[in-house]
Design a protein around this motif. Structure first.
Motif, PDB file in Angstrom:
ATOM      1  N   LEU A 126     -15.497  -2.417   6.243  1.00 13.18           N
ATOM      2  CA  LEU A 126     -15.459  -1.555   5.073  1.00 13.18           C
ATOM      3  C   LEU A 126     -16.790  -1.591   4.335  1.00 13.18           C
ATOM      4  N   LEU A 158     -17.445  -7.689   7.099  1.00 15.13           N
ATOM      5  CA  LEU A 158     -16.457  -6.618   6.917  1.00 15.13           C
ATOM      6  C   LEU A 158     -16.937  -5.314   7.522  1.00 15.13           C
ATOM      7  N   ARG A 165      -8.348  -2.402   5.447  1.00 15.85           N
ATOM      8  CA  ARG A 165      -7.651  -1.891   4.261  1.00 15.85           C
ATOM      9  C   ARG A 165      -7.678  -2.879   3.116  1.00 15.85           C
ATOM     10  N   LYS A 166      -7.346  -2.333   1.935  1.00 13.65           N
ATOM     11  CA  LYS A 166      -7.097  -3.146   0.749  1.00 13.65           C
ATOM     12  C   LYS A 166      -5.617  -3.018   0.411  1.00 13.65           C
ATOM     13  N   TYR A 167      -5.000  -4.131   0.081  1.00  7.23           N
ATOM     14  CA  TYR A 167      -3.587  -4.156  -0.277  1.00  7.23           C
ATOM     15  C   TYR A 167      -3.428  -4.733  -1.671  1.00  7.23           C
ATOM     16  N   GLN A 210       0.870  -1.168   0.000  1.00  3.98           N
ATOM     17  CA  GLN A 210       0.000   0.000   0.000  1.00  3.98           C
ATOM     18  C   GLN A 210       0.910   1.221   0.000  1.00  3.98           C
ATOM     19  N   MET A 229     -18.844  -2.246   1.320  1.00  6.94           N
ATOM     20  CA  MET A 229     -18.562  -3.111   0.196  1.00  6.94           C
ATOM     21  C   MET A 229     -19.862  -3.662  -0.351  1.00  6.94           C
ATOM     22  N   TYR A 236      -5.858  -7.841  -5.322  1.00 10.37           N
ATOM     23  CA  TYR A 236      -5.939  -7.175  -4.025  1.00 10.37           C
ATOM     24  C   TYR A 236      -6.283  -8.176  -2.931  1.00 10.37           C
ATOM     25  N   GLU A 275      -8.131  -7.971   0.813  1.00  8.39           N
ATOM     26  CA  GLU A 275      -8.937  -7.059   1.626  1.00  8.39           C
ATOM     27  C   GLU A 275      -8.999  -7.582   3.051  1.00  8.39           C
ATOM     28  N   THR A 276      -8.589  -6.722   3.980  1.00 10.59           N
ATOM     29  CA  THR A 276      -8.683  -7.042   5.399  1.00 10.59           C
ATOM     30  C   THR A 276      -9.833  -6.228   5.985  1.00 10.59           C
TER      31      THR A 276
END
Length: 95
Positions: free
Chosen positions: A88, A86, A35-37, A6, A90, A29, A31-32
């Motif tokens: 986030l 999650l 965050r997205k990595y 990131q 989404m 990617y 996704e945690t």
């Protein structure tokens, strides 16, 4: 363990932190919860590395962690919507 990128930083991700891997715009990617990595592996390489863990490939562009699945919504049109737990924002994953 998988390296997630990131900006200019590298983070070592444990499989139990990851909700899903997905491909978009030529990149993969992870996704945690927060965050997205960017992952410098192809999805098939991720799938091979995580063999024997709780990850399953659900489409050509998505691998999910079954331990992070909140539920499945089976519709009459033949699609399956997977809800992940999650934080986030989404969109649901439709199979």
């Amino acid at each position: 363990m998988i390296a997630g990128f990131q900006d200019d930083q590298v983070t070592i991700l444990e499989p139990n932190q990851i909700y899903r891997f997905f491909a978009s715009n030529g990149k993969v990617y992870a996704e945690t919860e927060l965050r997205k990595y960017v992952i410098r592996l192809r999805l098939y390489e991720v799938e091979q590395r995580l063999a024997g863990n709780s990850f399953v490939r659900i489409s050509n562009s998505e691998i999910i962690n079954l331990r992070k699945v909140k539920g499945f919504d089976l519709s009459f049109t033949g699609t399956i919507c997977v809800s992940l737990s999650l934080v986030l924002e989404m969109a649901p994953i439709i199979l």
